[in-house]
Design a protein around this motif. Structure first.
Motif, short mmCIF file in Angstrom:
data_model
loop_
_atom_site.label_atom_id
_atom_site.label_comp_id
_atom_site.label_asym_id
_atom_site.label_seq_id
_atom_site.Cartn_x
_atom_site.Cartn_y
_atom_site.Cartn_z
N ASP A 165 0.82 -1.21 0.00
CA ASP A 165 0.00 0.00 0.00
C ASP A 165 0.86 1.26 0.00
OD1 ASP A 165 -2.23 -1.56 -0.01
OD2 ASP A 165 -3.13 -0.70 1.80
N LEU A 166 1.96 1.25 0.75
CA LEU A 166 2.82 2.44 0.79
C LEU A 166 3.52 2.66 -0.53
CD1 LEU A 166 4.26 2.08 4.40
CD2 LEU A 166 2.54 3.72 3.60
N MET A 167 3.89 1.58 -1.23
CA MET A 167 4.48 1.71 -2.56
C MET A 167 3.46 2.34 -3.52
SD MET A 167 7.67 0.56 -2.74
CE MET A 167 8.82 -0.59 -1.98
N ARG A 168 2.22 1.92 -3.43
CA ARG A 168 1.18 2.51 -4.28
C ARG A 168 1.03 4.00 -3.98
NH1 ARG A 168 -2.58 -1.09 -6.69
NH2 ARG A 168 -2.04 -3.27 -6.32
N PHE A 169 1.05 4.33 -2.69
CA PHE A 169 0.95 5.74 -2.30
C PHE A 169 2.10 6.56 -2.89
CE2 PHE A 169 2.63 8.86 0.84
CZ PHE A 169 1.66 9.84 0.69
N THR A 170 3.33 6.07 -2.76
CA THR A 170 4.47 6.86 -3.25
C THR A 170 4.52 6.93 -4.77
OG1 THR A 170 5.90 4.90 -2.97
CG2 THR A 170 5.88 6.52 -1.19
N VAL A 215 13.25 11.86 -14.93
CA VAL A 215 11.91 11.38 -14.61
C VAL A 215 11.99 9.92 -14.13
CG1 VAL A 215 9.72 10.69 -15.64
CG2 VAL A 215 10.63 12.96 -16.09
N LEU A 216 12.77 9.11 -14.86
CA LEU A 216 12.94 7.72 -14.47
C LEU A 216 13.57 7.61 -13.09
CD1 LEU A 216 12.95 4.69 -15.06
CD2 LEU A 216 15.14 4.99 -16.25
N THR A 217 14.58 8.45 -12.84
CA THR A 217 15.24 8.44 -11.53
C THR A 217 14.27 8.80 -10.42
OG1 THR A 217 17.33 9.05 -12.58
CG2 THR A 217 17.17 9.38 -10.21
N MET A 218 13.43 9.81 -10.66
CA MET A 218 12.46 10.21 -9.64
C MET A 218 11.47 9.09 -9.35
SD MET A 218 11.54 14.13 -10.52
CE MET A 218 12.82 15.36 -10.73
N LEU A 219 11.05 8.39 -10.39
CA LEU A 219 10.12 7.28 -10.20
C LEU A 219 10.76 6.19 -9.35
CD1 LEU A 219 8.27 6.59 -13.59
CD2 LEU A 219 7.24 6.96 -11.35
N LEU A 220 11.99 5.81 -9.72
CA LEU A 220 12.67 4.72 -9.01
C LEU A 220 13.03 5.12 -7.59
CD1 LEU A 220 15.00 3.48 -11.89
CD2 LEU A 220 13.01 2.27 -10.97
N ALA A 221 13.65 6.30 -7.44
CA ALA A 221 14.11 6.72 -6.12
C ALA A 221 12.96 7.16 -5.23
CB ALA A 221 15.12 7.86 -6.28
N GLY A 222 11.95 7.80 -5.82
CA GLY A 222 10.85 8.33 -5.02
C GLY A 222 9.90 7.28 -4.52
N GLU A 223 9.91 6.09 -5.15
CA GLU A 223 9.01 5.02 -4.70
C GLU A 223 9.60 4.27 -3.52
OE1 GLU A 223 7.11 0.81 -6.24
OE2 GLU A 223 9.15 1.42 -6.69
N ASP A 224 10.73 3.62 -3.73
CA ASP A 224 11.31 2.73 -2.72
C ASP A 224 11.70 3.45 -1.43
OD1 ASP A 224 11.18 0.60 -4.54
OD2 ASP A 224 13.07 -0.21 -3.79
N THR A 225 12.41 4.56 -1.57
CA THR A 225 12.99 5.20 -0.39
C THR A 225 11.91 5.70 0.57
OG1 THR A 225 13.15 7.25 -1.68
CG2 THR A 225 15.12 5.87 -1.54
N THR A 226 10.94 6.42 0.07
CA THR A 226 9.90 6.99 0.93
C THR A 226 8.99 5.91 1.48
OG1 THR A 226 9.97 9.00 -0.41
CG2 THR A 226 8.10 8.74 1.07
#
Length: 484
Positions: A161-166, A281-292
């Motif tokens: 659920d948190l991955m979906r949120f991020t 954009v790709l970096t933001m998607l990858l980094a912004g999902e997992d880390t947060t």
């Protein structure tokens, strides 16, 4: 020889060579590679630190590696980027194998400087404030998803659920795209993202690049995910350019990161183009999902295991933030204790417990001569959980980040020097404030609308750490009761 100011002021001791350092015994050709488990490699290296000290050598295959676990030296190394240290060549090679271009995360030299200006412009305070309504919309969707689970009495797969949120947050904030994975259980972009970073991490730590000669079904699946995400990004960029052309006024106040980056890229002498925008954009998607998402999962787990901290955070949210429908940037800024909980979570459970770099020219770290090309493994968590730097270091004590924590080792400024979850120096994470805002909004939603009935692990004990590019907790589930 160029030197980096990483040795103590006035030091006159003889410089040591890498081969003179202590370290674990190694084998020919494979080095120490088979002495560490990939899934908990960070814990294995941290154990070596306790045995061999803050500076020692190890081997990845036949390649010598300098391991650094002293926060002062690590801070100096990070501040010496990008001139004296950069990302390892191995990252560039492996990401190239996967047809991944990681934008600012992997860029070096002048390319990094140009992209940094573009990305920092898109994270300017005025832009972040403009993204707030989009983030609030996604947060309310998370609340609706958890409300359904609470009313049905179903167990929540917390990280899913948190991955979906991020993912929804970063696509809405960054691209102005409403992918809405929170209200969809079908094949979503999140599932593609979840394959890419773990595959990159696995390949970086694999001695023989077998995928260049034969691809397993899992490798072909990763290739399909990379292609799917890149195609989605191309659509995002095309849609953003269409919006900017149809409404030129959007260039004055871009409502999302992607449009802000395009505007910055279109400026004369920007040094960047649409390909650089796509890579970031790709970096933001990858980094912004997992880390947060992983930080949020660890934070919920730690609060559940520390009831007094949970009660204090809950009281603060219900007193200052109130109804999630009325969340504002100002109400989020007032949640000092909740933010302290986030910092304490990142001290104990940083999603990046180590940072591999490479010396770009001859330099010195402490009293060790470091030739150009040397791999440097920075152990980010060693001092953060040391009794030398924090009283009761293993305990979850958010107050150490506040003015009330004024003991010798509870000083907030000292804590910030030792714990560096977002890095330090010129390459500090540009999205750190946005990440904290996401964390505070999701937690404020949870604590204002629900009572937590349980946060469970598969064995009922402390959550196990697992490395898959970022450090994640294993198998967390959550049970909620809706507040009247």
């Amino acid at each position: 020889m160029s030197t980096t100011t990483t040795s103590p002021p006035g030091a006159t001791t003889r410089l040591r060579e890498l081969k003179e350092l202590p370290g674990p015994p190694s084998l020919p050709l494979v080095g120490n590679a088979f002495q560490l488990s990939r899934e908990v490699i960070h814990q294995g290296v941290e154990q070596w630190c306790r045995r061999y000290g803050p500076l020692f050598r190890a081997y990845f295959g036949p390649t010598p590696v300098l391991v650094v676990a002293d926060h002062g030296l690590i801070g100096a190394i990070l501040r010496a980027r990008p001139d004296d240290f950069n990302r390892s060549e191995r990252l560039a090679i492996i990401s190239g194998d996967m047809d991944l271009k990681l934008g600012l995360f992997a860029a070096e030299g002048e390319a990094w400087r140009h992209q940094r200006r573009m990305v920092m412009a898109s994270f300017a305070p005025g832009h972040v404030r403009a993204y707030f309504p989009s983030l609030l919309k996604v947060t309310q969707r998370l609340g609706s998803r958890w409300q359904k689970a609470a009313r049905a009495g179903t167990v929540i797969d917390l990280q899913s659920d948190l991955m979906r949120f991020t993912v929804d947050a970063i696509t809405g904030l960054a691209f102005g795209a409403d992918v809405n994975t929170l209200e969809s259980d079908g094949d979503v972009i999140q599932q593609h993202l979840d394959r890419i970073l773990p595959a990159l991490f696995t390949r970086i730590l694999t001695l023989v690049p077998y995928w260049r000669f034969v691809k397993l079904p899992s490798d072909r699946e990763v290739d399909r995910s990379v292609l799917a995400v890149k195609q989605a990004i191309a659509v995002f960029i095309a849609q953003a350019r269409d919006r900017l052309q149809a409404e030129p006024s959007r260039r004055e106040h871009p409502p999302n990161l992607l449009e802000a980056m395009i505007v910055a890229a279109d400026e004369r002498d920007s040094g960047v183009n649409d390909q650089d925008v796509a890579d970031n954009v790709l970096t933001m998607l990858l980094a912004g999902e997992d880390t947060t998402a992983n930080t949020l999962a660890w934070m919920i787990h730690l609060l559940w295991r520390n009831p007094q901290a949970l009660q204090r955070a809950q009281d603060e949210v219900r007193r200052l933030a109130g109804d999630p429908a009325a969340f504002t940037p100002e109400s989020m800024a007032q949640l000092d204790y909740l933010e302290a909980c986030a910092h304490e979570t990142m001290r104990l459970k940083p999603v990046a417990p180590f940072l591999p770099l490479q010396a770009s020219r001859d330099t010195v770290v402490g009293d060790v001569r470091v030739p150009a090309g040397t791999l440097v493994w920075n152990v980010m968590r060693h001092d953060s959980v040391s009794e030398q730097h924090f009283d009761d270091a293993a305990a979850f004590k958010p107050e150490r980040w506040l003015a009330e924590g004024q003991g010798l080792q509870h000083n907030a400024s000292q804590a910030k020097r030792v714990s560096m979850p977002f890095g330090a120096g010129p390459r500090v994470c540009p999205g750190r404030y946005l990440a904290l805002l996401e964390i505070k909004m999701a937690m404020a939603l949870l604590l204002s609308r629900f009572d937590i009935l349980g946060v469970d692990t598969p064995d009922g004990r402390e959550a196990q750490e697992h490395m898959a590019f970022t450090m994640e907790p294993m198998g967390l589930t959550m049970r909620l009761r809706e507040r009247a």
